[in-house]
Design a protein around this motif. Structure first.
Motif, PDB file in Angstrom:
ATOM      1  N   TRP A 155      36.222  45.782  42.024  1.00 18.07           N
ATOM      2  CA  TRP A 155      36.887  45.586  43.311  1.00 18.07           C
ATOM      3  C   TRP A 155      36.027  44.827  44.310  1.00 18.07           C
ATOM      4  O   TRP A 155      36.419  44.634  45.445  1.00 18.07           O
ATOM      5  CB  TRP A 155      37.316  46.928  43.899  1.00 18.07           C
ATOM      6  CG  TRP A 155      36.225  47.958  43.994  1.00 18.07           C
ATOM      7  CD1 TRP A 155      35.875  48.873  43.043  1.00 18.07           C
ATOM      8  CD2 TRP A 155      35.337  48.187  45.086  1.00 18.07           C
ATOM      9  NE1 TRP A 155      34.823  49.645  43.475  1.00 18.07           N
ATOM     10  CE2 TRP A 155      34.484  49.254  44.719  1.00 18.07           C
ATOM     11  CE3 TRP A 155      35.171  47.600  46.341  1.00 18.07           C
ATOM     12  CZ2 TRP A 155      33.500  49.749  45.564  1.00 18.07           C
ATOM     13  CZ3 TRP A 155      34.184  48.091  47.180  1.00 18.07           C
ATOM     14  CH2 TRP A 155      33.356  49.151  46.800  1.00 18.07           C
ATOM     15  N   THR A 156      34.865  44.386  43.914  1.00 17.35           N
ATOM     16  CA  THR A 156      33.988  43.650  44.826  1.00 17.35           C
ATOM     17  C   THR A 156      33.307  42.518  44.086  1.00 17.35           C
ATOM     18  O   THR A 156      32.095  42.431  44.016  1.00 17.35           O
ATOM     19  CB  THR A 156      32.965  44.578  45.491  1.00 17.35           C
ATOM     20  OG1 THR A 156      32.061  43.799  46.252  1.00 17.35           O
ATOM     21  CG2 THR A 156      32.192  45.387  44.475  1.00 17.35           C
ATOM     22  N   ASP A 157      34.124  41.628  43.513  1.00 20.08           N
ATOM     23  CA  ASP A 157      33.616  40.557  42.669  1.00 20.08           C
ATOM     24  C   ASP A 157      32.890  39.478  43.463  1.00 20.08           C
ATOM     25  O   ASP A 157      32.132  38.699  42.915  1.00 20.08           O
ATOM     26  CB  ASP A 157      34.782  39.913  41.910  1.00 20.08           C
ATOM     27  CG  ASP A 157      34.316  39.161  40.677  1.00 20.08           C
ATOM     28  OD1 ASP A 157      33.371  39.632  40.035  1.00 20.08           O
ATOM     29  OD2 ASP A 157      34.898  38.114  40.383  1.00 20.08           O
ATOM     30  N   LEU A 158      33.107  39.442  44.791  1.00 18.06           N
ATOM     31  CA  LEU A 158      32.489  38.418  45.629  1.00 18.06           C
ATOM     32  C   LEU A 158      31.483  39.056  46.585  1.00 18.06           C
ATOM     33  O   LEU A 158      31.481  38.802  47.776  1.00 18.06           O
ATOM     34  CB  LEU A 158      33.571  37.660  46.422  1.00 18.06           C
ATOM     35  CG  LEU A 158      34.604  36.931  45.570  1.00 18.06           C
ATOM     36  CD1 LEU A 158      35.664  36.312  46.456  1.00 18.06           C
ATOM     37  CD2 LEU A 158      33.941  35.848  44.729  1.00 18.06           C
ATOM     38  N   ASN A 167      34.479  32.693  36.634  1.00 21.37           N
ATOM     39  CA  ASN A 167      34.611  31.706  35.555  1.00 21.37           C
ATOM     40  C   ASN A 167      36.068  31.418  35.178  1.00 21.37           C
ATOM     41  O   ASN A 167      36.347  30.995  34.052  1.00 21.37           O
ATOM     42  CB  ASN A 167      33.843  32.165  34.307  1.00 21.37           C
ATOM     43  CG  ASN A 167      32.369  32.311  34.568  1.00 21.37           C
ATOM     44  OD1 ASN A 167      31.783  31.529  35.311  1.00 21.37           O
ATOM     45  ND2 ASN A 167      31.752  33.325  33.979  1.00 21.37           N
ATOM     46  N   ARG A 168      36.997  31.622  36.111  1.00 17.44           N
ATOM     47  CA  ARG A 168      38.406  31.329  35.862  1.00 17.44           C
ATOM     48  C   ARG A 168      39.096  31.088  37.194  1.00 17.44           C
ATOM     49  O   ARG A 168      39.069  31.948  38.073  1.00 17.44           O
ATOM     50  CB  ARG A 168      39.076  32.478  35.111  1.00 17.44           C
ATOM     51  CG  ARG A 168      40.563  32.234  34.804  1.00 17.44           C
ATOM     52  CD  ARG A 168      41.139  33.453  34.099  1.00 17.44           C
ATOM     53  NE  ARG A 168      42.579  33.384  33.941  1.00 17.44           N
ATOM     54  CZ  ARG A 168      43.208  32.824  32.917  1.00 17.44           C
ATOM     55  NH1 ARG A 168      42.499  32.276  31.953  1.00 17.44           N
ATOM     56  NH2 ARG A 168      44.522  32.820  32.841  1.00 17.44           N
ATOM     57  N   ILE A 193      38.125  26.612  33.874  1.00 16.49           N
ATOM     58  CA  ILE A 193      36.906  27.436  33.975  1.00 16.49           C
ATOM     59  C   ILE A 193      35.995  26.913  35.073  1.00 16.49           C
ATOM     60  O   ILE A 193      35.028  27.583  35.446  1.00 16.49           O
ATOM     61  CB  ILE A 193      36.146  27.477  32.632  1.00 16.49           C
ATOM     62  CG1 ILE A 193      35.704  26.077  32.210  1.00 16.49           C
ATOM     63  CG2 ILE A 193      36.985  28.135  31.563  1.00 16.49           C
ATOM     64  CD1 ILE A 193      34.807  26.071  30.989  1.00 16.49           C
ATOM     65  N   LYS A 194      36.279  25.719  35.592  1.00 16.86           N
ATOM     66  CA  LYS A 194      35.495  25.139  36.676  1.00 16.86           C
ATOM     67  C   LYS A 194      36.372  24.963  37.904  1.00 16.86           C
ATOM     68  O   LYS A 194      37.524  24.530  37.792  1.00 16.86           O
ATOM     69  CB  LYS A 194      34.891  23.801  36.254  1.00 16.86           C
ATOM     70  CG  LYS A 194      33.843  23.929  35.163  1.00 16.86           C
ATOM     71  CD  LYS A 194      33.180  22.587  34.867  1.00 16.86           C
ATOM     72  CE  LYS A 194      32.094  22.740  33.818  1.00 16.86           C
ATOM     73  NZ  LYS A 194      31.423  21.449  33.517  1.00 16.86           N
ATOM     74  N   LYS A 195      35.828  25.281  39.042  1.00 18.50           N
ATOM     75  CA  LYS A 195      36.613  25.268  40.270  1.00 18.50           C
ATOM     76  C   LYS A 195      36.906  23.860  40.782  1.00 18.50           C
ATOM     77  O   LYS A 195      38.044  23.558  41.174  1.00 18.50           O
ATOM     78  CB  LYS A 195      35.872  26.057  41.359  1.00 18.50           C
ATOM     79  CG  LYS A 195      36.611  26.119  42.692  1.00 18.50           C
ATOM     80  CD  LYS A 195      35.858  26.973  43.693  1.00 18.50           C
ATOM     81  CE  LYS A 195      36.624  27.090  44.997  1.00 18.50           C
ATOM     82  NZ  LYS A 195      35.923  27.973  45.948  1.00 18.50           N
TER      83      LYS A 195
END
Length: 299
Positions: A23-26, A209-210, A270-272
């Motif tokens: 819940w806190t990926d960033l 990565n997505r 996979i790349k922004k």
């Protein structure tokens, strides 16, 4: 808190801020400037030894872990937890905070600066200087215990400290505590806010990565599809997106994947950067209904 931490300053290292949980990926985008840390929590503590290598900071972490002590001598007397390390981006958002200043600090005498060294790719970092070395010398230094100059973030160091404390038999109940406090922490800054607003009604989702671009069928240019004998479902949008790539951005053809359904257009990378650039260009293109219909006639 001081605007700028200086050589010799000591600081707190909180042990109950979120790690990279679901819940806190960033976590690196959270700003703790207005966050109120708990005085009764145990903390780890460190001292700034030097600033070098692109404004990275060389620090040492003390063995003392506990409540904030009344004076810095308690920390100094405890010794180091592990060898000095390089860190970056831990003070800018107040995750780690200034505690004690130390105007009399002498890094040579107080932190044994002369004996701190790191291996760079082709150099040896020592005493603030990069000294060229041969590959054979590098191997010899590595065998003698000199470590590579790895740049750490605050989250990874906090994780290492908790692991060290576990080895020493100190149980923090970290997971349960962070979960119980999850509503107290500041929300991550949405770095994609402007992009999301610009490409609406397309939707953007960033995951590790997505990166994904979505559009619900029927939300945009449905009359264009109708006039060209198409249903305007997710599969038709995929055909339009592929045609746009082939005619307007052929070099990007292999960078994307599609996972469309009848009711949803879905596109991933996979790349922004490439998907972001596509999203902006494709949105601008489809908003020109005349140009969009010309594309549809090619399908």
């Amino acid at each position: 808190m001081k605007k700028k931490i200086e050589i010799g300053d000591m600081f707190t290292i909180p042990l109950y801020l979120p790690d990279y949980q679901e819940w806190t990926d960033l976590e690196d985008l959270r700003d703790y400037k207005s966050y109120t840390f708990r005085e009764d929590d145990p903390y780890a503590f460190g001292r700034l030894i030097d600033v070098d290598m692109g404004n990275c900071k060389l620090v040492e972490v003390f063995r003392y872990v506990g409540k904030i002590p009344p004076n810095p001598q308690v920390l100094i007397d405890s010794g180091r937890m592990f060898r000095p390390i390089w860190i970056v981006h831990v003070f800018e958002r107040s995750r780690w905070r200034f505690l004690f200043d130390n105007p009399q600090y002498d890094k040579w005498a107080d932190s044994d600066y002369e004996n701190i060294s790191f291996l760079l790719h082709t150099d040896l970092w020592k005493c603030g200087k990069s000294i060229p070395i041969t590959m054979q010398q590098r191997e010899e230094y590595a065998k003698s215990g000199v470590l590579p100059a790895i740049i750490h973030g605050g989250v990874s160091i906090e994780r290492d400290i908790r692991a060290w404390l576990t080895q020493q038999g100190m149980e923090l109940n970290y997971g349960q505590t962070v979960e119980a406090r999850r509503t107290e922490y500041p929300q991550p800054r949405d770095i994609d806010k402007k992009l999301k607003e610009t490409i609406a009604p397309f939707r953007w989702l960033s995951e590790r990565n997505r990166y994904s671009l979505y559009l619900e069928a029927g939300r945009l240019n449905q009359d264009c599809f109708d006039r060209n004998g198409l249903s305007g479902n997710g599969y038709d949008w995929e055909k339009a997106a592929r045609a746009f790539i082939e005619t307007k951005r052929p070099a990007e053809n292999a960078r994307f994947s599609f996972d469309c359904e009848a009711d949803t257009f879905s596109m991933q990378s996979i790349k922004k950067k490439p998907l972001k650039e596509f999203a902006l260009a494709f949105h601008q293109f489809v908003m020109d209904t005349k140009a969009f219909e010309e594309l549809l006639r090619m399908l």
